[in-house]
Design a protein around this motif. Structure first.
Motif, PDB file in Angstrom:
ATOM      1  N   PRO A   1     -18.180  23.725 -37.364  1.00 37.04           N
ATOM      2  CA  PRO A   1     -17.596  24.218 -35.031  1.00 37.04           C
ATOM      3  C   PRO A   1     -18.001  24.585 -34.253  1.00 37.04           C
ATOM      4  CG  PRO A   1     -15.544  24.708 -37.485  1.00 37.04           C
ATOM      5  CD  PRO A   1     -17.860  24.213 -38.395  1.00 37.04           C
ATOM      6  N   GLY A   2     -18.478  25.906 -35.153  1.00 34.97           N
ATOM      7  CA  GLY A   2     -19.135  26.924 -33.882  1.00 34.97           C
ATOM      8  C   GLY A   2     -19.998  26.627 -33.068  1.00 34.97           C
ATOM      9  N   ASP A   3     -20.863  25.444 -33.740  1.00 33.58           N
ATOM     10  CA  ASP A   3     -22.385  24.955 -32.806  1.00 33.58           C
ATOM     11  C   ASP A   3     -21.394  23.510 -32.218  1.00 33.58           C
ATOM     12  OD1 ASP A   3     -24.203  26.118 -34.069  1.00 33.58           O
ATOM     13  OD2 ASP A   3     -24.647  24.567 -35.082  1.00 33.58           O
ATOM     14  N   ALA A   4     -20.188  23.180 -32.297  1.00 36.37           N
ATOM     15  CA  ALA A   4     -19.351  22.062 -31.755  1.00 36.37           C
ATOM     16  C   ALA A   4     -18.898  22.596 -30.728  1.00 36.37           C
ATOM     17  CB  ALA A   4     -18.529  21.566 -32.521  1.00 36.37           C
TER      18      ALA A   4
ATOM     19  N   PRO B   1     -11.612  11.897 -36.103  1.00 35.26           N
ATOM     20  CA  PRO B   1     -11.488  12.828 -36.834  1.00 35.26           C
ATOM     21  C   PRO B   1      -9.904  13.014 -37.206  1.00 35.26           C
ATOM     22  CG  PRO B   1     -11.337  13.976 -34.506  1.00 35.26           C
ATOM     23  CD  PRO B   1     -12.356  12.884 -34.839  1.00 35.26           C
ATOM     24  N   LEU B   2      -9.639  12.586 -38.846  1.00 37.19           N
ATOM     25  CA  LEU B   2      -8.240  12.505 -39.007  1.00 37.19           C
ATOM     26  C   LEU B   2      -7.066  12.403 -39.210  1.00 37.19           C
ATOM     27  CD1 LEU B   2      -9.508   9.159 -41.542  1.00 37.19           C
ATOM     28  CD2 LEU B   2      -9.211   8.997 -39.561  1.00 37.19           C
ATOM     29  N   THR B   3      -7.200  14.470 -39.067  1.00 41.88           N
ATOM     30  CA  THR B   3      -6.404  15.306 -39.561  1.00 41.88           C
ATOM     31  C   THR B   3      -4.824  14.801 -38.626  1.00 41.88           C
ATOM     32  OG1 THR B   3      -6.324  17.855 -39.433  1.00 41.88           O
ATOM     33  CG2 THR B   3      -7.657  17.296 -38.381  1.00 41.88           C
ATOM     34  N   ASP B   4      -3.902  15.734 -39.273  1.00 41.49           N
ATOM     35  CA  ASP B   4      -2.721  15.168 -38.284  1.00 41.49           C
ATOM     36  C   ASP B   4      -2.316  16.246 -37.311  1.00 41.49           C
ATOM     37  OD1 ASP B   4      -1.352  12.764 -39.247  1.00 41.49           O
ATOM     38  OD2 ASP B   4      -1.626  13.607 -41.439  1.00 41.49           O
ATOM     39  N   LYS B   5      -3.080  17.587 -37.993  1.00 35.03           N
ATOM     40  CA  LYS B   5      -3.207  18.431 -36.471  1.00 35.03           C
ATOM     41  C   LYS B   5      -3.558  18.474 -35.198  1.00 35.03           C
ATOM     42  CE  LYS B   5      -2.789  22.115 -40.343  1.00 35.03           C
ATOM     43  NZ  LYS B   5      -3.728  22.844 -40.780  1.00 35.03           N
ATOM     44  N   ILE B   6      -4.516  17.711 -35.189  1.00 34.26           N
ATOM     45  CA  ILE B   6      -4.607  17.021 -34.094  1.00 34.26           C
ATOM     46  C   ILE B   6      -3.470  16.918 -32.908  1.00 34.26           C
ATOM     47  CG2 ILE B   6      -6.825  15.685 -32.696  1.00 34.26           C
ATOM     48  CD1 ILE B   6      -8.726  16.182 -34.468  1.00 34.26           C
ATOM     49  N   VAL B   7      -3.205  15.897 -33.532  1.00 27.56           N
ATOM     50  CA  VAL B   7      -1.459  15.241 -32.065  1.00 27.56           C
ATOM     51  C   VAL B   7      -0.945  16.117 -32.788  1.00 27.56           C
ATOM     52  CG1 VAL B   7      -3.607  12.800 -31.939  1.00 27.56           C
ATOM     53  CG2 VAL B   7      -1.246  13.311 -34.187  1.00 27.56           C
ATOM     54  N   TRP B   8      -0.293  17.243 -33.537  1.00 20.26           N
ATOM     55  CA  TRP B   8       0.756  17.348 -33.911  1.00 20.26           C
ATOM     56  C   TRP B   8       0.427  18.696 -34.130  1.00 20.26           C
ATOM     57  CZ3 TRP B   8       2.297  13.767 -38.776  1.00 20.26           C
ATOM     58  CH2 TRP B   8       2.517  12.283 -37.820  1.00 20.26           C
TER      59      TRP B   8
ATOM     60  N   ILE C   1     -13.925  19.936 -37.140  1.00 20.98           N
ATOM     61  CA  ILE C   1     -14.604  20.183 -35.980  1.00 20.98           C
ATOM     62  C   ILE C   1     -13.993  19.638 -34.863  1.00 20.98           C
ATOM     63  CG2 ILE C   1     -16.339  19.345 -34.403  1.00 20.98           C
ATOM     64  CD1 ILE C   1     -18.336  19.674 -37.340  1.00 20.98           C
ATOM     65  N   GLY C   2     -12.719  18.678 -34.753  1.00 23.07           N
ATOM     66  CA  GLY C   2     -11.840  17.460 -34.067  1.00 23.07           C
ATOM     67  C   GLY C   2     -11.060  19.212 -33.777  1.00 23.07           C
ATOM     68  N   LEU C   3     -10.251  20.094 -34.562  1.00 19.30           N
ATOM     69  CA  LEU C   3      -9.039  20.499 -35.145  1.00 19.30           C
ATOM     70  C   LEU C   3     -10.913  21.916 -33.212  1.00 19.30           C
ATOM     71  CD1 LEU C   3      -7.829  21.638 -38.263  1.00 19.30           C
ATOM     72  CD2 LEU C   3      -6.556  20.764 -35.699  1.00 19.30           C
ATOM     73  N   ALA C   4     -11.607  22.137 -33.099  1.00 22.08           N
ATOM     74  CA  ALA C   4     -12.345  23.196 -33.175  1.00 22.08           C
ATOM     75  C   ALA C   4     -12.314  22.779 -31.401  1.00 22.08           C
ATOM     76  CB  ALA C   4     -13.452  23.198 -33.375  1.00 22.08           C
ATOM     77  N   LEU C   5     -12.105  21.517 -31.525  1.00 25.55           N
ATOM     78  CA  LEU C   5     -12.872  20.644 -29.904  1.00 25.55           C
ATOM     79  C   LEU C   5     -11.238  20.658 -29.251  1.00 25.55           C
ATOM     80  CD1 LEU C   5     -15.214  18.288 -30.799  1.00 25.55           C
ATOM     81  CD2 LEU C   5     -16.040  20.056 -29.332  1.00 25.55           C
ATOM     82  N   THR C   6     -10.274  20.054 -30.233  1.00 28.11           N
ATOM     83  CA  THR C   6      -8.824  20.221 -29.436  1.00 28.11           C
ATOM     84  C   THR C   6      -8.109  21.562 -29.145  1.00 28.11           C
ATOM     85  OG1 THR C   6      -7.730  18.763 -31.349  1.00 28.11           O
ATOM     86  CG2 THR C   6      -6.805  20.054 -30.088  1.00 28.11           C
ATOM     87  N   ASP C   7      -9.054  23.143 -29.886  1.00 33.04           N
ATOM     88  CA  ASP C   7      -9.021  23.745 -28.988  1.00 33.04           C
ATOM     89  C   ASP C   7      -9.955  24.774 -28.270  1.00 33.04           C
ATOM     90  OD1 ASP C   7      -7.256  27.155 -29.614  1.00 33.04           O
ATOM     91  OD2 ASP C   7      -9.427  27.126 -29.656  1.00 33.04           O
ATOM     92  N   PHE C   8     -10.693  23.856 -27.982  1.00 33.99           N
ATOM     93  CA  PHE C   8     -11.921  24.051 -26.615  1.00 33.99           C
ATOM     94  C   PHE C   8     -10.520  23.566 -25.746  1.00 33.99           C
ATOM     95  CE2 PHE C   8     -15.008  22.410 -23.736  1.00 33.99           C
ATOM     96  CZ  PHE C   8     -15.481  23.434 -23.088  1.00 33.99           C
ATOM     97  N   ALA C   9     -10.575  22.089 -25.608  1.00 34.41           N
ATOM     98  CA  ALA C   9      -9.670  21.251 -24.755  1.00 34.41           C
ATOM     99  C   ALA C   9      -8.830  22.147 -24.007  1.00 34.41           C
ATOM    100  CB  ALA C   9      -9.703  20.132 -24.778  1.00 34.41           C
ATOM    101  N   LYS C  10      -7.771  22.995 -24.782  1.00 30.15           N
ATOM    102  CA  LYS C  10      -7.025  23.704 -24.829  1.00 30.15           C
ATOM    103  C   LYS C  10      -7.247  24.253 -24.075  1.00 30.15           C
ATOM    104  CE  LYS C  10      -3.341  26.245 -26.377  1.00 30.15           C
ATOM    105  NZ  LYS C  10      -2.429  26.281 -27.827  1.00 30.15           N
ATOM    106  N   GLN C  11      -8.008  25.135 -24.272  1.00 28.99           N
ATOM    107  CA  GLN C  11      -8.544  26.361 -23.697  1.00 28.99           C
ATOM    108  C   GLN C  11      -9.195  26.596 -22.204  1.00 28.99           C
ATOM    109  OE1 GLN C  11      -7.402  29.825 -24.752  1.00 28.99           O
ATOM    110  NE2 GLN C  11      -6.453  29.298 -26.304  1.00 28.99           N
ATOM    111  N   LYS C  12     -10.447  25.563 -21.911  1.00 33.50           N
ATOM    112  CA  LYS C  12     -10.823  25.343 -20.686  1.00 33.50           C
ATOM    113  C   LYS C  12     -10.035  24.243 -20.462  1.00 33.50           C
ATOM    114  CE  LYS C  12     -14.628  27.302 -21.837  1.00 33.50           C
ATOM    115  NZ  LYS C  12     -15.020  28.485 -21.277  1.00 33.50           N
TER     116      LYS C  12
END
Length: 401
Positions: A80-83, A127-134, A107-118
């Motif tokens: 995630p850090g490299d992503a 990436p399949l986790t539901d947290k990405i959209v929920w 890693i999808g979650l890390a990039l989701t947070d990056f998108a929010k911050q930036k």
């Protein structure tokens, strides 16, 4: 004299800083793509080919709003850090217009947070986790692939019909595996209140101790098994389970196992009769899929995998969104993606405005060892829209914007 005037005009433009911005506006559209290519090649090599095919088709048709498309690809080393580091590089140094990609859920979650911050547009392809959209959803992130919840919900009706009381679970011990197990237990308990979960085996991703896991499952004497392992972990588990007779006279419900990325390497060890989600590319005769398969095989002299469909549909989604927005401006893209309809090899899909999840569905069927090769039989396509919570309920699962 004319040459001198041109030179002076150019010098003035450079001084005002207008040349670079004009060139960027009239030049290519850059898609920054981040993924675990070295760590997950079985899925991501076909995925990259699917992206390349889509880019080629878009550019041959004149590009997007008159601009050609360019892929700028980076490997995240399954970290995630490299992503996040390469995402920053793509945005700041490469000046990409949008971000896309990721395979592993954390890693999808890390990039989701990056998108929010930036405040930068990000389309999560795989990436399949539901947290990405929920739980961790935000206005800047959309997701293409059917989520963990959706895929488990597709399997539960058939799993509950088995009327098996004692279930064992085996899964990789990270976000995707944990959420798949939790969703399965929740939905199965609702469908079959008397169900018991007799053991859970959570293994480190990529490092399953197949012998001890298989023995622990056998010792629990389950009536049925829910498996979430994939890739090399799945191959080790199947080999050990076959050797020890774990699957004999037991039902197995398994996420992703019907995908050729994971089924093909099993060869003559492929199991019979497992209920799975997957991709029976050899038997899908819809016009959309036949056109995709023909183009893919012509370009790469190979058959498509599910990764090929996801990569292709990721780029096609971005293309339709950019065309609809008439721009790569983040806010305009968000507006365009809410309710966006896209034609994919699996048919038309829609990105729901309420939770930014696409309605792409999946194939559910049984595995069969046919002539020393694993295939899916008795399969059917299930529309993802039917396996999502109602829009109003999904909206409540997301943080307030």
């Amino acid at each position: 004299m004319l040459a001198r005037r041109h030179f002076l005009a150019l010098a003035a433009a450079i001084a005002c800083g207008t040349v670079a911005s004009t060139a960027h506006a009239q030049g290519v559209i850059k898609i920054g793509e981040i993924n675990s290519y070295k760590a997950q090649p079985a899925f991501l090599e076909p995925y990259k080919k699917g992206m390349e095919l889509a880019v080629e088709e878009i550019n041959k048709a004149g590009g997007l709003n008159g601009r050609q498309v360019e892929l700028v690809v980076r490997d995240d080393n399954a970290n995630p850090g490299d992503a996040v580091r390469v995402a920053e590089e793509l945005v700041s140094r490469e000046k990409v217009d949008v971000l896309a990609g990721s395979f592993l859920s954390h890693i999808g979650l890390a990039l989701t947070d990056f998108a929010k911050q930036k405040k930068f547009f990000f389309l999560a392809g795989e990436p399949l986790t539901d947290k990405i959209v929920w739980d961790n959803g935000n206005r800047y992130t959309f997701r293409l692939r059917p989520s963990t919840y959706m895929q488990v919900a597709m399997l539960v009706p058939e799993a509950s019909k088995m009327k098996k009381k004692r279930w064992a679970l085996v899964y990789p011990n990270y976000e995707y595996g944990q959420s798949a197990a939790a969703t399965f237990k929740k939905l199965m308990k609702e469908a079959q209140p008397d169900i018991e979960f007799v053991t859970e085996q959570a293994s480190p991703l990529g490092r399953v101790d197949a012998g001890s896991v298989t023995q622990a499952l056998a010792d629990a004497k389950p009536d049925a098994i829910f498996n979430v392992l994939f890739g090399a972990d799945l191959a080790r588990f199947v080999r050990e389970g076959n050797t020890r007779g774990l699957f004999k006279d037991r039902e197995v419900v398994s996420l992703l196992t019907g995908e050729p990325e994971y089924m093909d390497p099993l060869k003559d060890e492929a199991p019979n009769g497992w209920l799975v989600t997957g991709y029976p590319w050899y038997g899908i005769d819809t016009p959309e899929h036949k056109a995709f398969q023909s183009a893919y095989q012509a370009k790469f002299n190979d058959y498509p995998r599910l990764g090929s469909v996801v990569g292709y549909s990721t780029i096609k989604s971005l293309g339709e969104g950019i065309k609809k927005a008439g721009s790569t401006d983040t806010e305009k893209l968000i507006t365009a993606f809410r309710g966006l309809q896209v034609s994919t090899p699996f048919g038309p899909i829609t990105y729901r405005p309420e939770d930014h999840q696409s309605t792409m569905g999946g194939y559910v069927g049984r595995t069969k060892n046919e002539g020393g090769k694993g295939v899916m039989v008795d399969y059917r396509y299930l529309d993802g829209a039917a396996y999502l919570p109602p829009a109003a309920e999904a909206k409540k699962l997301r943080p307030a914007e």
